[in-house]
Enzyme design. Structure first.
Site, PDB file in Angstrom:
ATOM      1  N   GLU A 296     -19.179  23.512 -28.578  1.00 57.38           N
ATOM      2  CA  GLU A 296     -17.961  24.270 -28.280  1.00 57.38           C
ATOM      3  C   GLU A 296     -17.331  24.726 -29.588  1.00 57.38           C
ATOM      4  O   GLU A 296     -17.487  24.070 -30.610  1.00 57.38           O
ATOM      5  CB  GLU A 296     -16.932  23.364 -27.568  1.00 57.38           C
ATOM      6  CG  GLU A 296     -17.239  23.084 -26.124  1.00 57.38           C
ATOM      7  CD  GLU A 296     -16.272  22.056 -25.519  1.00 57.38           C
ATOM      8  OE1 GLU A 296     -15.365  21.572 -26.223  1.00 57.38           O
ATOM      9  OE2 GLU A 296     -16.443  21.735 -24.341  1.00 57.38           O
ATOM     10  N   LYS A 298     -14.664  24.763 -32.319  1.00 55.90           N
ATOM     11  CA  LYS A 298     -13.614  23.833 -32.738  1.00 55.90           C
ATOM     12  C   LYS A 298     -12.432  24.685 -33.192  1.00 55.90           C
ATOM     13  O   LYS A 298     -12.437  25.241 -34.286  1.00 55.90           O
ATOM     14  CB  LYS A 298     -14.095  22.925 -33.868  1.00 55.90           C
ATOM     15  CG  LYS A 298     -13.067  21.857 -34.244  1.00 55.90           C
ATOM     16  CD  LYS A 298     -13.604  20.931 -35.322  1.00 55.90           C
ATOM     17  CE  LYS A 298     -12.779  19.663 -35.505  1.00 55.90           C
ATOM     18  NZ  LYS A 298     -11.404  19.877 -35.861  1.00 55.90           N
ATOM     19  N   ARG A 303      -3.687  19.708 -31.296  1.00 48.60           N
ATOM     20  CA  ARG A 303      -4.108  19.185 -30.001  1.00 48.60           C
ATOM     21  C   ARG A 303      -2.937  19.150 -29.035  1.00 48.60           C
ATOM     22  O   ARG A 303      -1.822  18.781 -29.414  1.00 48.60           O
ATOM     23  CB  ARG A 303      -4.649  17.770 -30.156  1.00 48.60           C
ATOM     24  CG  ARG A 303      -5.378  17.279 -28.915  1.00 48.60           C
ATOM     25  CD  ARG A 303      -6.603  16.601 -29.338  1.00 48.60           C
ATOM     26  NE  ARG A 303      -7.438  16.171 -28.262  1.00 48.60           N
ATOM     27  CZ  ARG A 303      -8.498  15.396 -28.463  1.00 48.60           C
ATOM     28  NH1 ARG A 303      -8.779  14.966 -29.661  1.00 48.60           N
ATOM     29  NH2 ARG A 303      -9.258  15.045 -27.461  1.00 48.60           N
ATOM     30  N   ARG A 319      -1.274  14.903 -30.347  1.00 46.80           N
ATOM     31  CA  ARG A 319      -2.344  13.956 -30.628  1.00 46.80           C
ATOM     32  C   ARG A 319      -1.801  12.530 -30.766  1.00 46.80           C
ATOM     33  O   ARG A 319      -2.484  11.564 -30.495  1.00 46.80           O
ATOM     34  CB  ARG A 319      -2.914  14.446 -31.956  1.00 46.80           C
ATOM     35  CG  ARG A 319      -3.857  13.639 -32.643  1.00 46.80           C
ATOM     36  CD  ARG A 319      -4.122  14.345 -33.960  1.00 46.80           C
ATOM     37  NE  ARG A 319      -5.397  13.917 -34.457  1.00 46.80           N
ATOM     38  CZ  ARG A 319      -5.619  12.712 -34.953  1.00 46.80           C
ATOM     39  NH1 ARG A 319      -4.655  11.835 -35.026  1.00 46.80           N
ATOM     40  NH2 ARG A 319      -6.822  12.388 -35.393  1.00 46.80           N
ATOM     41  N   GLU A 351      -6.393  22.674 -27.016  1.00 44.24           N
ATOM     42  CA  GLU A 351      -5.917  22.955 -28.367  1.00 44.24           C
ATOM     43  C   GLU A 351      -4.961  24.139 -28.297  1.00 44.24           C
ATOM     44  O   GLU A 351      -5.291  25.163 -27.682  1.00 44.24           O
ATOM     45  CB  GLU A 351      -7.133  23.279 -29.259  1.00 44.24           C
ATOM     46  CG  GLU A 351      -6.821  23.442 -30.718  1.00 44.24           C
ATOM     47  CD  GLU A 351      -6.809  22.124 -31.512  1.00 44.24           C
ATOM     48  OE1 GLU A 351      -6.854  21.031 -30.910  1.00 44.24           O
ATOM     49  OE2 GLU A 351      -6.740  22.203 -32.751  1.00 44.24           O
ATOM     50  N   GLU A 450     -12.687  26.478 -36.815  1.00 41.62           N
ATOM     51  CA  GLU A 450     -13.031  25.606 -37.931  1.00 41.62           C
ATOM     52  C   GLU A 450     -14.507  25.264 -37.978  1.00 41.62           C
ATOM     53  O   GLU A 450     -14.984  24.690 -38.937  1.00 41.62           O
ATOM     54  CB  GLU A 450     -12.301  24.280 -37.730  1.00 41.62           C
ATOM     55  CG  GLU A 450     -11.001  24.128 -38.427  1.00 41.62           C
ATOM     56  CD  GLU A 450     -10.537  22.695 -38.302  1.00 41.62           C
ATOM     57  OE1 GLU A 450     -10.347  22.058 -39.341  1.00 41.62           O
ATOM     58  OE2 GLU A 450     -10.387  22.196 -37.162  1.00 41.62           O
ATOM     59  N   LYS A 455     -21.007  18.020 -28.109  1.00 41.34           N
ATOM     60  CA  LYS A 455     -20.672  16.905 -27.215  1.00 41.34           C
ATOM     61  C   LYS A 455     -21.821  16.587 -26.271  1.00 41.34           C
ATOM     62  O   LYS A 455     -22.502  17.502 -25.798  1.00 41.34           O
ATOM     63  CB  LYS A 455     -19.449  17.290 -26.378  1.00 41.34           C
ATOM     64  CG  LYS A 455     -18.223  17.650 -27.190  1.00 41.34           C
ATOM     65  CD  LYS A 455     -17.082  18.114 -26.292  1.00 41.34           C
ATOM     66  CE  LYS A 455     -15.833  18.420 -27.114  1.00 41.34           C
ATOM     67  NZ  LYS A 455     -14.720  18.888 -26.276  1.00 41.34           N
ATOM     68  N   ARG A 469     -13.149   7.227 -31.875  1.00 42.01           N
ATOM     69  CA  ARG A 469     -13.859   8.240 -32.654  1.00 42.01           C
ATOM     70  C   ARG A 469     -15.309   8.007 -32.286  1.00 42.01           C
ATOM     71  O   ARG A 469     -15.950   7.081 -32.764  1.00 42.01           O
ATOM     72  CB  ARG A 469     -13.603   8.025 -34.147  1.00 42.01           C
ATOM     73  CG  ARG A 469     -13.947   9.221 -34.990  1.00 42.01           C
ATOM     74  CD  ARG A 469     -13.480   9.071 -36.425  1.00 42.01           C
ATOM     75  NE  ARG A 469     -12.061   9.349 -36.604  1.00 42.01           N
ATOM     76  CZ  ARG A 469     -11.513  10.567 -36.615  1.00 42.01           C
ATOM     77  NH1 ARG A 469     -12.270  11.630 -36.451  1.00 42.01           N
ATOM     78  NH2 ARG A 469     -10.226  10.717 -36.784  1.00 42.01           N
ATOM     79  N   LYS A 475     -18.429  16.613 -34.923  1.00 45.34           N
ATOM     80  CA  LYS A 475     -17.853  17.875 -35.386  1.00 45.34           C
ATOM     81  C   LYS A 475     -18.677  18.429 -36.544  1.00 45.34           C
ATOM     82  O   LYS A 475     -19.130  17.680 -37.400  1.00 45.34           O
ATOM     83  CB  LYS A 475     -16.380  17.712 -35.765  1.00 45.34           C
ATOM     84  CG  LYS A 475     -16.077  16.601 -36.724  1.00 45.34           C
ATOM     85  CD  LYS A 475     -14.580  16.524 -37.046  1.00 45.34           C
ATOM     86  CE  LYS A 475     -14.249  15.237 -37.750  1.00 45.34           C
ATOM     87  NZ  LYS A 475     -12.885  15.081 -38.170  1.00 45.34           N
TER      88      LYS A 475
END
Ligand code: ATP
Length: 643
Positions: A296, A298, A303, A319, A351, A450, A455, A469, A475
């Site tokens: 996806e 970023k 957030r 977040r 986001e 970014e 995922k 995490r 990422k």
């Protein structure tokens, strides 16, 4: 033995069932926890105390346990209610002088020597001659007064706060003043983070249940039950981070009944799932070999966890579980447009990104951060925000956390609709080959993102993992690919005065990472290049009010020698060319080497005002980055060399 030490603390002839918990008992357990560095001992001490609280609470009374847990994590209510301590030094000094009769100059001189206002308050109290022993403080009284302080606002707030603090201090005995002052400052500094408090809470509840049922378990069985119980509590709490809801349920239904009673609920923000950094697309493919995954965009924004409550109320959380409804009144207006009929309640992970309303081009995070954080009026908004939905965690009365991402994504599409400039689904591709992923990554960067989030899409590994995490989300940022390495979120703890042209500003800064287990900031590098004059001026404005002459007690300094120290508050995102072992700095000391790790050629990227100091990058992650780099360089570890 831990238990008996706490039991010694009496109140008016004995702390019996139904009595209010003496604050002295909590202060005692804090002192014992502070005095040991052994994690197991810390957990055992707190478990003993919480077990006592449970045993001695009246039937059905969950308040004592709730208040005790809040004071142990130094909070007064769930995060999203925004009730915060963190009282400024000058106000506390005023209260200390008012209640002890010492002069401000004396207190300040002591503070300079000790670097801990709690300790100064305690010593000031204990050297005072008193005619009457004050009535002992109860935990309930302290808790309620702290809450009143945190909630006071308006014109007379300062006076009211000072008077309550003075009253509390006047009643303090022994070590009590030390912990009350530290609570007020917002940092307990006993080296017992919330994770450990959760473990102690689970253990105490299980031991209480065992006692009540008169069960006899072998050592192995007990250890197994304790471990199992802590895991249940940690997982339930990550879905429903509210002690107000979890503790009453724990006491009424026990650990066994907790999962059923406490589930993700709209209105209570859960801790978001986070991603692991990777260095290159090749690494993504290694990790996800033979698994179904998805890429996806970023998005480079902030957030936003959007909740629709069954009563129709909409809430947006950051977040860090802050309620952002006041920052985003425009989002509150936009969200209803994207909800399809039949969607009655949900939790959406998304986001919020700044967008140009004429060209529909995405703008970088810096644009978004120009918005005010509070009391924004829709008519004053210059930076427009578009929401990009990437996950659906709850829908129409049901938690979706245990469903695979493919299914959550399908439901997201079915129940929401895109609205130009207001809401869109995060762009994705199920590309699998390196070249395809590379093309998608290039596109994402061209579109103002970014990089990519990669995922897991199917199976248990694609469940949503709150507060983790996780290796199931990776990422890939454009910056890593240029070979400059992953970015870090570091806390500014010191400053070096500018020379020559830079006189009324700091010319360089000392940065630190945050060790959440030990609750300490570990110094990592000095950063001084790449700032414009304008930036230096604005850093001066935000850091000058945080100046301290001595490092705060929770900063692990090593050999760093800045001209001035700051209260750890401001978080910067920083890139580095390289990591090296360092005889000066303390970051990740003892993890890969006895020496710490430092950053070579650190570069300032941006201020992260969506992060608190305790969200700073941790030593494990720094050690991991260092090891990865050493591996990439053929195992040769670097020495020294920081600037
Ligand atoms: P970063 O500095 O990279 O934002 P972080 O610690 O805030 O770090 P990470 O886990 O590193 O969070 O990256 C995930 C963040 O990226 C999320 O918190 C979210 O704000 C943002 N994001 C943007 N697009 C997506 C997406 N499609 N899926 C998940 N997160 C996304």
């Amino acid at each position: 033995s831990a238990l008996s030490k706490i039991e010694e603390v009496d109140i008016e002839g004995g702390w019996k069932v139904g009595d209010k918990v003496p604050y002295a008992a909590l202060a005692k357990v804090f002192a014992l926890i502070e005095a040991t560095t052994k994690r197991l001992e810390k957990t055992a001490l707190l478990t003993s105390f919480l077990l006592l609280v449970i045993r001695r609470s009246g039937p059905g009374d969950f308040q004592p346990l709730l208040q005790a847990v809040y004071l142990c994590i130094n909070r007064l209510s769930p995060d999203y209610e925004g009730v915060e301590l963190g009282i400024g030094e000058s106000l506390l000094i005023k209260a200390i002088t008012d209640s002890t009769g010492r002069s401000g100059a004396q207190v300040k001189a002591d503070l300079k020597k000790e670097g801990d206002l709690g300790l100064v308050a305690m010593n000031s109290k204990n050297s005072q001659k008193v005619l009457f022993k004050p009535k002992p403080l109860t935990l309930d009284f302290v808790f309620k007064n702290l809450k009143e302080i945190a909630l006071s606002s308006g014109q007379s707030a300062q006076r009211k706060k000072t008077s309550i603090i003075t009253k509390l201090l006047a009643a303090c005995q022994g070590t009590e003043a030390k912990y009350i002052i530290r609570s007020l400052e917002g940092k307990l500094r006993i080296g017992n983070a919330e994770k450990s408090v959760l473990v102690s809470l689970a253990h105490a509840v299980i031991l209480a249940e065992k006692e009540k049922a008169g069960k006899r378990w072998s050592q192995e069985k007990l250890a197994e039950k304790l471990e199992e119980g802590s895991n249940v509590l940690k997982s339930v709490y990550s879905e429903l981070p509210s002690y107000d809801l979890v503790i009453p349920a724990l006491l009424e239904f026990g650990i066994g009944g907790l999962r059923e009673k406490c589930q993700l609920t709209p209105g209570v923000p859960l801790k978001p799932m986070l991603a692991k950094p990777t260095k290159a697309i090749g690494e993504v493919l290694d990790r996800f070999e033979n698994k179904k995954f998805t890429c996806e965009y970023k998005y480079d924004g902030e957030r936003a966890q959007v909740h629709l409550l069954p009563d129709g109320a909409i809430k947006v959380f950051s977040r860090n579980s802050e309620d952002m409804s006041k920052k985003y009144p425009d989002l509150m207006e936009q969200v209803p447009h994207c909800i399809k009929e039949g969607t009655k309640s949900f939790v959406l992970d998304a986001e919020a990104v700044a967008i140009n309303k004429d060209t529909a081009k995405l703008m970088p995070f810096q644009e978004l951060s120009r918005r005010k954080r509070k009391d924004v009026k829709v008519e004053d908004i210059l930076v427009r925000v578009c929401l990009f939905g990437f996950d659906l965690l709850y829908l129409n009365g049901e938690s979706l956390l245990q469903k695979p991402l493919s299914e959550r994504r399908k439901l997201l599409r079915e129940h929401f609709q895109e609205v130009h400039l207001e809401f869109a689904f995060a762009k994705w591709s199920d590309a699998e080959a390196v070249e395809e992923i590379q093309t998608f990554l290039d596109e994402s960067v061209k579109d103002g993102c970014e990089g990519l989030m990669v995922k897991m899409l199917e199976s248990d590994a694609s469940h949503y993992e709150p507060s983790r995490r996780s290796v199931n989300w990776l990422k890939v940022k454009k910056d890593y690919l240029a070979g400059v390495g992953d970015s870090l979120d570091l806390v500014v703890v010191g400053g070096y005065y500018g020379k020559g042209k830079r006189t009324n500003v700091y010319g360089a800064f000392l940065l630190a990472c945050y060790d959440a287990d030990a609750e300490t900031y570990q110094t990592i590098c000095k950063i001084g290049t790449g700032f414009s004059e304008e930036m230096l001026k604005s850093h001066w404005d935000s850091l000058h009010p945080l100046e301290m002459e001595k490092p705060r007690g929770d900063i692990s300094v090593g050999g760093a020698k800045p001209d001035i120290w700051f209260e750890p508050k401001v978080v910067w995102e920083v890139l580095t060319a390289d990591l090296s072992l360092s005889p000066i700095y303390t970051a990740a000391q003892g993890v890969v080497d006895e020496r710490g790790i430092s950053l070579r050629f650190p570069r300032f990227i941006r201020i992260r005002d969506d992060k608190n100091a305790d969200d700073g990058t941790g030593p494990e992650q720094i050690a991991e980055m260092y090891e990865k780099q050493a591996l990439a360089q053929g195992g040769g570890k670097k020495k020294g060399g920081e600037d």
